[in-house]
Structures are given as structure tokens and as C-alpha cells.
Design a protein around this motif. Sequence first.
Motif, mmCIF file in Angstrom:
data_model
loop_
_atom_site.group_PDB
_atom_site.id
_atom_site.type_symbol
_atom_site.label_atom_id
_atom_site.label_comp_id
_atom_site.label_asym_id
_atom_site.label_seq_id
_atom_site.Cartn_x
_atom_site.Cartn_y
_atom_site.Cartn_z
ATOM 1 N N GLY A 66 4.350 12.593 0.220
ATOM 2 C CA GLY A 66 5.736 12.561 -0.224
ATOM 3 C C GLY A 66 6.032 11.593 -1.342
ATOM 4 N N LEU A 67 5.013 10.860 -1.813
ATOM 5 C CA LEU A 67 5.202 9.892 -2.891
ATOM 6 C C LEU A 67 4.794 10.498 -4.226
ATOM 7 C CD1 LEU A 67 3.746 6.722 -1.123
ATOM 8 C CD2 LEU A 67 6.159 7.373 -1.344
ATOM 9 N N ARG A 68 5.421 10.008 -5.286
ATOM 10 C CA ARG A 68 5.116 10.491 -6.638
ATOM 11 C C ARG A 68 4.045 9.605 -7.264
ATOM 12 N NH1 ARG A 68 7.287 13.976 -10.175
ATOM 13 N NH2 ARG A 68 9.007 14.412 -8.722
ATOM 14 N N TYR A 69 3.045 10.242 -7.863
ATOM 15 C CA TYR A 69 1.920 9.546 -8.481
ATOM 16 C C TYR A 69 1.747 10.017 -9.925
ATOM 17 C CZ TYR A 69 0.352 8.258 -3.753
ATOM 18 O OH TYR A 69 0.267 7.752 -2.474
ATOM 19 N N ALA A 70 1.151 9.147 -10.755
ATOM 20 C CA ALA A 70 0.726 9.585 -12.085
ATOM 21 C C ALA A 70 -0.329 10.665 -11.934
ATOM 22 C CB ALA A 70 0.150 8.408 -12.865
ATOM 23 N N ARG A 71 -0.280 11.676 -12.787
ATOM 24 C CA ARG A 71 -1.312 12.701 -12.753
ATOM 25 C C ARG A 71 -2.661 12.074 -13.104
ATOM 26 N NH1 ARG A 71 -0.012 17.771 -12.005
ATOM 27 N NH2 ARG A 71 -2.025 18.382 -12.883
ATOM 28 N N ILE B 32 3.614 5.905 -8.509
ATOM 29 C CA ILE B 32 2.434 5.062 -8.308
ATOM 30 C C ILE B 32 1.405 5.376 -9.383
ATOM 31 C CG2 ILE B 32 0.545 4.512 -6.713
ATOM 32 C CD1 ILE B 32 2.460 5.225 -4.411
ATOM 33 N N ILE B 33 0.820 4.320 -9.950
ATOM 34 C CA ILE B 33 -0.162 4.486 -11.011
ATOM 35 C C ILE B 33 -1.444 3.751 -10.615
ATOM 36 C CG2 ILE B 33 1.630 4.720 -12.763
ATOM 37 C CD1 ILE B 33 1.087 1.825 -13.597
ATOM 38 N N GLY B 34 -2.404 3.692 -11.523
ATOM 39 C CA GLY B 34 -3.598 2.888 -11.296
ATOM 40 C C GLY B 34 -4.514 3.442 -10.226
ATOM 41 N N GLY B 35 -5.203 2.537 -9.544
ATOM 42 C CA GLY B 35 -6.245 2.930 -8.606
ATOM 43 C C GLY B 35 -5.784 3.803 -7.464
ATOM 44 N N THR C 172 0.855 -1.182 0.000
ATOM 45 C CA THR C 172 0.000 0.000 0.000
ATOM 46 C C THR C 172 0.895 1.237 0.000
ATOM 47 O OG1 THR C 172 -0.088 0.318 2.405
ATOM 48 C CG2 THR C 172 -1.643 -1.283 1.427
ATOM 49 N N PRO C 173 0.313 2.438 -0.176
ATOM 50 C CA PRO C 173 1.146 3.640 -0.091
ATOM 51 C C PRO C 173 1.864 3.784 1.247
ATOM 52 C CG PRO C 173 -0.904 4.168 -1.182
ATOM 53 C CD PRO C 173 -1.051 2.752 -0.664
ATOM 54 N N ASN C 174 1.373 3.125 2.285
ATOM 55 C CA ASN C 174 2.028 3.213 3.586
ATOM 56 C C ASN C 174 3.355 2.466 3.633
ATOM 57 O OD1 ASN C 174 -0.029 4.772 4.763
ATOM 58 N ND2 ASN C 174 -1.182 2.949 5.348
ATOM 59 N N ASP C 175 3.513 1.441 2.769
ATOM 60 C CA ASP C 175 4.765 0.678 2.842
ATOM 61 C C ASP C 175 5.551 0.618 1.526
ATOM 62 O OD1 ASP C 175 2.654 -2.188 3.516
ATOM 63 O OD2 ASP C 175 2.964 -1.148 1.611
ATOM 64 N N ILE C 176 5.023 1.177 0.439
ATOM 65 C CA ILE C 176 5.751 1.121 -0.821
ATOM 66 C C ILE C 176 7.030 1.955 -0.767
ATOM 67 C CG2 ILE C 176 4.426 3.020 -1.853
ATOM 68 C CD1 ILE C 176 5.930 -0.064 -3.667
ATOM 69 N N GLY C 177 7.001 3.067 -0.019
ATOM 70 C CA GLY C 177 8.202 3.888 0.083
ATOM 71 C C GLY C 177 9.359 3.129 0.708
ATOM 72 N N LYS C 178 9.063 2.361 1.755
ATOM 73 C CA LYS C 178 10.099 1.557 2.404
ATOM 74 C C LYS C 178 10.591 0.469 1.467
ATOM 75 C CE LYS C 178 10.997 -1.240 6.529
ATOM 76 N NZ LYS C 178 10.414 -1.769 7.795
ATOM 77 N N TRP D 24 1.890 -12.437 -4.482
ATOM 78 C CA TRP D 24 2.412 -11.285 -5.198
ATOM 79 C C TRP D 24 2.194 -10.024 -4.359
ATOM 80 C CZ3 TRP D 24 5.018 -12.855 -9.337
ATOM 81 C CH2 TRP D 24 4.623 -14.032 -9.979
ATOM 82 N N VAL D 25 3.161 -9.108 -4.410
ATOM 83 C CA VAL D 25 3.046 -7.876 -3.630
ATOM 84 C C VAL D 25 3.052 -6.618 -4.497
ATOM 85 C CG1 VAL D 25 4.109 -8.925 -1.599
ATOM 86 C CG2 VAL D 25 5.552 -7.648 -3.211
ATOM 87 N N LEU D 26 3.549 -6.706 -5.735
ATOM 88 C CA LEU D 26 3.749 -5.489 -6.527
ATOM 89 C C LEU D 26 3.627 -5.779 -8.011
ATOM 90 C CD1 LEU D 26 4.557 -2.459 -6.398
ATOM 91 C CD2 LEU D 26 6.946 -3.206 -6.546
ATOM 92 N N ASP D 27 2.909 -4.894 -8.717
ATOM 93 C CA ASP D 27 2.762 -4.951 -10.163
ATOM 94 C C ASP D 27 3.465 -3.725 -10.739
ATOM 95 O OD1 ASP D 27 1.964 -5.241 -12.780
ATOM 96 O OD2 ASP D 27 -0.172 -4.994 -12.399
ATOM 97 N N VAL D 28 4.374 -3.949 -11.691
ATOM 98 C CA VAL D 28 5.178 -2.855 -12.243
ATOM 99 C C VAL D 28 5.013 -2.809 -13.763
ATOM 100 C CG1 VAL D 28 7.453 -1.752 -12.298
ATOM 101 C CG2 VAL D 28 6.841 -3.264 -10.385
#
Length: 219
Positions: A162-167, A51-54, A34-40, A126-130
Motif C-alpha cells: 500500500g506504500l508508494r515507491y520510486a520505480r 519511498i526511494i533508495g534501497g 522501515t516500511p512497517n512504520d513509515i506509513g504511520k 536520526w530516523v528519516l532522510d528526505v
Amino acid sequence: MPAVPGPPADQPPAAGHLPPDQFDRWYGGWDPLTPNDIGKFMAGFDRPWWIIGGWSIEVYTGVRRDHEDMDISILSSDAEAFRRFLGDRWTPWNVDEGWFRPYDDRFREIRPDSQLWVRRDARSRWVLDVPLTPDTDGWWTNKRNRSHTEDLDDVTWVAPDGLRYARPEVTLMFKAAQVRAKDRRDAEVLLPLLDDRARTWLRDTMRRIDPDHPWAALP
């Protein structure tokens, strides 16, 4: 002597999408970040990622929605750097149309508009889709229209977390087919919130991709 048949197509015409329970049975389920742990998780990766998608929809709108996975993107030219970054801690797989294969030293050639799925090992979820973003000399390149390139800063934004997201307009462009109910809901929530700049970007981009799409006539 009859001809020896060749290998099956990557995606046979009769193959359809598996329902969730069957997908989990064959490929394994998800326990997404989630956004809470993707930065780590991404700490120490020194290339651009966003971060993209939903999640990029929810963070912009503030409206809660369900999430099946966590999607981030990187430039396709950084895929090998990402593989090295994961090291032995995680196992990435290349997902391309109708097939999976490990993304390791045996299979390092991948298409720039394919994607990577990440899990700890074969017994893990699975934990991450890239989904990879093609790039042209370091510029973000629209996989729906390869002649459309932009500076990455112009198609992403940094949220208060503080995270970067798709517009949001970029995320909507990728959801333009509106085949899934969740994509239609996202559009209903997000379109009224777009400012003039975002609406202009979405309208002009859709005119180049699909001039008959309703978004190509946005005011």
C-alpha cells in the motif's frame, strides 16, 4: 593591511567523507524507520511522498539487502508543508553539500535539490532522510536533468504493502555512477528484472544525462 579572510567554503577541497564511526561521533547515528512504520509516521501529511533508495529496490526485487537509513522523497515545493507537519514532535535539519543547519523559522530558505534529515531532538538518533525532488508546476523534475519532467504517477508505483515507491528504473538512474559496492550489487540484481518499458526509460534517460554510460546502450 592584509585582507580579512572570508568564511570557509561549504565543502573545503581537502574534506572527505567521514568513516561511519567518526560520522556518528560528530553528527549522531541512525535508528531508521522501515516500511512497517513509515506509513504511520507520515499519516496526516496530505502531500505526495514516496519511498526511494534501497527499500525501493528490495520491495521490487524481493531480495534482502542492508539498509543504513530510510529514504523518502517529497516535492521541493512541499518542504515547508512537511516542516509544519513535523511541528514540535520532530526536528528537521537541512543537509546541503558539506553542511547541516536547522530547518526552522530561522532558516526557511533551502535549495530544491538538497535534503532533510529528521530526528526527535539533539539527543536522539536520526530516523528519516528526505532528499527533495525539484518540481515544475507540480511535475516530478529530474534533478540530474532539469528539462526532464514527468507526472509523478509515471515514475512511482504502489506496492502490495500500500506504500508508494520510486520505480526501479528511476532508482537505478540515481545509482548510475556505480561508485559504491552496494550500488553495483543493486544493479546486478535489478537490471535483469526490468521489463521493456523500464529498460527503455532507463536507456533513453541515460542518453540525455550521460551518453557514454553503458546503460545508454541497453537493448
